[in-house]
Structure formats: structure tokens, C-alpha cells
Design an enzyme around this catalytic site. Sequence first.
Site, short mmCIF file in Angstrom:
data_model
loop_
_atom_site.label_atom_id
_atom_site.label_comp_id
_atom_site.label_asym_id
_atom_site.label_seq_id
_atom_site.Cartn_x
_atom_site.Cartn_y
_atom_site.Cartn_z
N ASN C 243 47.83 -31.54 0.18
CA ASN C 243 47.62 -30.64 1.28
C ASN C 243 48.53 -30.50 2.33
O ASN C 243 49.42 -31.47 2.71
CB ASN C 243 46.56 -31.59 1.95
CG ASN C 243 45.95 -31.16 3.20
OD1 ASN C 243 46.46 -30.19 3.71
ND2 ASN C 243 44.79 -31.82 3.55
N CYS C 244 48.69 -29.42 2.86
CA CYS C 244 49.89 -29.01 3.73
C CYS C 244 49.18 -28.28 5.15
O CYS C 244 49.79 -27.33 5.54
CB CYS C 244 51.04 -28.31 2.96
SG CYS C 244 51.81 -28.95 1.73
N VAL C 245 48.00 -28.79 5.53
CA VAL C 245 47.65 -28.31 6.84
C VAL C 245 48.50 -28.93 7.88
O VAL C 245 49.29 -29.72 7.44
CB VAL C 245 46.10 -28.47 7.07
CG1 VAL C 245 45.24 -27.61 6.29
CG2 VAL C 245 45.80 -29.93 6.90
#
Lengths: 348, 77, 430
Positions: C243-245
Site C-alpha cells: 500500500n502506497c497511499v
Amino acid sequence: MKKRVVLYINQFFAGMGGEESAHIPPESKNTILGPGAAFTQAFGDEAEIVGTVICGDSYYGEHIEKAREECLKLIRAFEPDCLVAGPAFNAGRYGLACGDICTAAQRELNITAVTGWYSENPGRELYGANVFAVPTVDSARGMKDAVAKMSRLALRLMSGEPMGPAREEGYFHRGIRKNFFHEKTGAQRAIDLALQKFHGEAFQTELEMPVFKKIPPAAPVKDIKSAKIAICSSGGIVPKGNPDHIRVSSAMNWGKYDISKLDDLTPENYESIHGGYDRTWALEDPDRVLPLDEMRKLEREGAFGKLYEYACTTTGTATSVANAESFGREIGELLKKDGVDAAILTST
Amino acid sequence: MVREIEKTAGIPVVHIATIVPIMLTVGSNRIIPGIAIPHPLGKPGNDEEDHAARRKLCERALKAITTKIDKQTVFKE
Amino acid sequence: MKLELRQAFVRDVQWGEKTQMKEGVLFIDKADALSLLAEEKRFTHLDMDLARPGESVRIIPVKDVIEPRCKLEGKGECFPGFIGGSETVGNGATLVLKGAAVVTVGPIVSIQEGLVDMSGPGTEYNPYGATCNVCLLVQPAAGIEKKEYETALREAGIRLAWYIADKCRDAAIDRSDVYEMADSVEGKAAECGSNLPRFVYVCQAISQGLLHDTFLYGVDVKQILPTLVQPQEIMDGAMISANCVSACDKQNTFHHQNNPVVMELCARHGKDLNFLGVIVTTEMMTLVGKIRSSEYTVKLAQMLGAQVAIITEEGCGNPDTDICMNAKNLELAGIKTVVIGNEVAGQNGASQGLADVTPEMNAYVSCGNINELVELPPMKKIIGDIRAIANVSGGDEKSIGSDGTIVCEIQSIIGSTNELGCSKIGCEWI
């Protein structure tokens, strides 16, 4: 050394009469008047009232700039560290005067200012975002309590120590959110809150649901065949290389891009810089977010008059509502100036 | 942003995006549901369908621009 | 399910001849550890570095943080779907190297990586300034797609975390906690009596494609319908971040392993509540997907007989619609809700903090305004590349001062406003 405090009050609390004296212009006294005695007691060894500035409520309301200037001059003469105004309870004109003079004293004299009013006092509506004010009841029967709260807040502010949240320090918040550290983790707080809610006990949310503004819909375009239409987007579609350095999230600006000579957005001329969605498809064909190709075709086919020469774009992700609103106003000004009849805005 | 453009310029602004509840919440008046967040006006996969979908939404936007409404309205077709 | 977390406390980390735990010191055999990834063609360069609490070290750009864990007893292996097979985990005993973490670092994939400071004010915002960090540094192979690069780095981090734990199987155990609860709803009722409120935990996991994904037992959650998980499975690494939010509100694998809502509900199970289980749900990128997941979540909660739901968000913006839908639909079904999220209130704190709202969301725990500015003093050593701050969400080219001071939004700090409620941060009116 004791901190120096000036007290601002109206004609009534100065003992100079009621409504019939509301027109009196500003004056100052070296003596302690009205609630001054109670403040003196509450301040104890830490601060003292060095002077009192009085102005009639009607005078202030009717000559607001002049009254402000005169009062500031009188306040400045005492070389105070702090201005305490009121408390105004639910007196409307008095509340406005207190809010105005506190705002001015902070800005012009760079000193601490504190007032107090009832939650529905119109002064709060107008000046609540600028000044520290404590909640009071709606009449002077709450004087003792108001003085205690105001003096405590004034001393806290003058101490220069970091100010805590409104909820803990007992003032009306000014519409600003600030991060603090609690004693418990978010997860612990959530479960405590859930149990309170389940058991029907009183519970306090940490963020009240805001009310978004709504506006009546604009009138439709009458003659679409001659209408000039703009395309805009918060989907982060910009000329390749992002010439205006629009941030990939939390945008601080928007860009205006000449599309008058373009029929189609391609990976060669435009790109998506938006940080909030998977850009695979928008990079392949930016028209999927900003539909220049089909709008151009519809323009040529005569479905509407003319496509506006510029596209206005920014990124919407993690961008504050306040920023988005100001971009909207700026873009609105531009479209109005350039005689645009309608706009299509796309978001991701 | 949509609301402020509409208010400032005094012109109808059509909002095309995927998550209708957000558009209703932020006060957009003329609302058209998009296809998906990363491609509100596209159907990736088949070039023809992609263009057709986009054209349909643009035509619907033109219709919304010319339609008189008295409250927030979602133009589903 | 009964899971014993056997914790060996890691007080220091050092390079050593052999990867092992000795008297509270984690030794890493660098060559042996790197040989794990010798076959990995998706990286051109591999290296490791160590960072300890209190050191003048800044790690940037950080992708994921993983706690070293492996199974000592019981079926399966930690990180199912990635290490070992896909047997159900959560039973038996698990070794936890408490106080250690693997931190993956490499050139920026997208904007959503962040920084970790080992000393100074930045350490207040996440747990990683207080862990002994084994940093894995990579350079992606030329021409590799971002998605492949993300996959490679995610897998490498998990393998390294598992490898370290695996080599420390004989570590002395400093503390052991047993998490035991009945599998069935009836069994839980018998444990808790009929008077305790029945809780479910609705864990929204972001599921929006490239670099915005979460895996459950190795399955990309954007392909699932909301599903049920026992709390112990989460502790055994059933949920993995891909996850790269924004750095501030992306849930790292470490967060999942130590999910504070799960841990807290377990601790209170049988005391003041009855913890029925975890509903893992999605944050989809279409409206129809959001509606489907929300409806399904409510149905699962009803099938369990839930009375109360804790809902956690991941990310901000469109996921605000998911929390609104879940709060509203659950409340309409008679289930009381509390939401944990954060705020996007602008650098001055004066903006409205949520993209979507609903009156039913009347119990909201705020884990901070992601836009608030923070000044982070210069650090003597940088692990990674300080220039990355220019491309990280919450930072820009002007974020770095000439002396190395960073002024950025707290958004750029890994886990600063974590919406599982890991830290004590909150946001208040002033």
C-alpha cells in the site's frame, strides 16, 4: 513583575448610564470600574488593571473605524500586555465592540486580548474566528463565573505557554483544528466511545460532522449552439512536465493551459500527476479524465458553440476544502472575465 | 471547487465524477456519475467502447447544461 | 483459536557472524541475509543498514515496515500466502522479535512513501523511532514496471522479516501473552455471558489498484467480498500491506500485525465486551463496488449478531465515502458505530477535514490533521535518499533546508495519523 491589563467596558458597566448614554465617545480612566474589581481580585499577584477604556455601544457601532482608532490610542497609552474586553453576555452591540477591539488590539498592538460572550451573541459570529472568548450566560448574573474564566484564560495566554484545546482550556474555539496527543491511543478511545454509545451514556465525538455549503443551481444555458464551454478537472491532468509544479497531493495551486490548438490529449503532450489514484489509464490516455478529444469533436459537429481556449486543472487528493474553494473562486473569476457560458468539471 | 466556480461565474457547472455521494455532499448541482475513479470518462480495454463511453458522458453534460433544475440533480441518462 | 505470542525483546541490533538473538541483541549476518534475495532479478542493487532508537538517523523513502515473526507451534507459517502455504494461521505459538522491525527503502515508486526518524520530534508520530530497524535498501532493475518493483520489494521485506525470526527460534522469551477465544458465536457468548455488548471490528482495507492494495492470505482484497477473520489470524500476518497511499495513513504490515483495535478488543473480550471477530472489507474505486462492500459488511455483522462496530479507515478522500456508508448502513441496521479516521484540515487547520459526511457518523475518533506542518531537525545520517522528500506526499522541493532540516506536512511521516488508532495523536478545536 505584574502583567499590565487594560479593561474595555461600555457605558453601562462603567456606571455612566444605560441606553441614554450609549452614544458617549471613547475615554479612558486610571481607576478601576465595573467588573474591574472582580478582575483585580482574580488576577491576584500575577496581573493588575492599569486602566479602563470606556465607549458607548452605539458610538462604537455607528462609527466603527473611528471608535476603534480612538480606543486603540487610549489602550496603547497604558502600555499593556493584555486587553480584557467585556464580558458582553448577550448584548449585541457590546459584543461586536468587544470582538472588534480585541481583534484590533491583537493585530495593531500585538498584545493578548480576551473577551467573553453568550454563544448566540452576534459578536461571536463576526469575530469568533479571530479572538479568544469564553462562554458566558446571557446576562450579567453570570459575571462572577465569566470573570473567573476570562482572567484564567488571560493569564494562560500571557504566560506564553502553549495553549491547549478549547475543550480543555474553556474558550470558544476559533474554527481551527490542531493536533494534540491524548492519554490514550485512538483505538482505546474508539472502544471507550463505543461502550458509552452502546450503554446510552453521553458521548463526545472528536469531530462534529461539518455542514457543507449548498447554493441554488445556476440557470441553464439557453442557446447551446452559441455557448462557450470550459473543461476543468481536479484529476491532476497537466501538460507533460507539470510546468506549474502542481503538487501531487495537497495542491496549493491550479494551472491554466492553452488547449486551443489541441484536438486530443496523448501520453506525449499531457500526463496525470495525481497521487490519489492508479494513473495507468490516465497516463495511457489523459482524455479519460479530461475529455478534450470528444468535446472537440462535438464542437466541430456543432453540438455547442465553442470550447474555451484554456483548461483549468489541479489535483484533488488530500487538498483541503478551503484550498479547493479558493481555486474554484479564482477559476470562476477567470471564466466570468472570458465570457464562458458553462463548465464541465471532472474529478477522480 | 464546482460550487465556487458556479457561484463566482454565475454559470452552470456540470460535475462528472464517480462517487456521487461526495458530489452531493460538496454541493455540486448538476451531477453525472463517472465510470471509475481512475478513469471517470473512459472504458479502457476496447478503443471504440472507450470513446463511445466518453462521448456519451460529454453529450449528457451538454444536456445537463441546458436543463433547468431547482435542486441538486443526478443526471443518470 | 488459541495463539501464544512469545516475545523476545530486542534491545539492540548489530552486524554479526550469524543471524541470531543473544541477550537481547539481534545479530544480523548481512551476507547470509542478502543471499536470500540473490536470485531476485528485479533489483540491480541490494544493501542493508541498521538504525537504532535515539540515533541521529533519518530513513527515507520508506515503503513498508514489518515485524519479524514466525510460527513456533501450530499450523501454517506467518505471512500466509507469501511464506509457506495458505493454511489457516492463528493457532499455536508465534515468535515475535519485539522491538525489531524490517524497513524497506528504495527509490520512490509513487508519491506515497515517507520518512522515519530515529530521534527528535519525528519519533512522536510512529512506533518506528523506538524499534531497532533492519533497513533493506534496493535499486530497481532498469525498465521494470512500477507494479513489479512494488511486488518485488513487498515480497523481499516479508521474506527478510520471516528469515530473521526463523533464525532466532531459540531466542530467550521475555514475555508471553495468550490470546484465546471460542471460534463460534455461541462459544463466545458462553465465554462472555449474555450481557456484554457484542462487537465486530470492520477493517476497511484500501483496494484501488496499482500501489493501493492490501493482501489477505495472499489474495488481493480488491478481488474479495468482505470476509470474516479471527483476530489471531491478523496477528500471524494474514494481512499484508501493498500500500502506497499517503505515508501518514497507509497501514504498514507492522500496523496490521499489531492492529491496536484487534489487540484492544481481545484484551477486553470477556471483561466489558464480546469480540465477535474482524470483518475485512474494501475501499473500492467504483460506486457500485463501495455499495456492494458496505451492504455485504452489514449483512456479515448481522449474521454474527453484532450490536457495536468499530470501523477503521485507510487513506482519505474517496474512502471517506466508505466510512460514511458503513456508519450509516450499520446504524440503520441498529448497530452502534464508532469510526477511526483522520482529517485533511489544511496547513492552517481551518478547512473542513472530510470529503464526505453523514449525520449517522456521530462518533468519530480523529487521528490528526495530516496537513499540519512539522519541523524535523537535520540528522547526521540518511538511510536512503533525502531528495525523495520533494516527491513525497506532504513535501515538496522546498521542504529541505540547506542544513538538512525538513519542514513538511506530517503527512510525509510514516504512520503519523494512522487510522487504526495506533498512537495517541488526536485533533482538537482551538
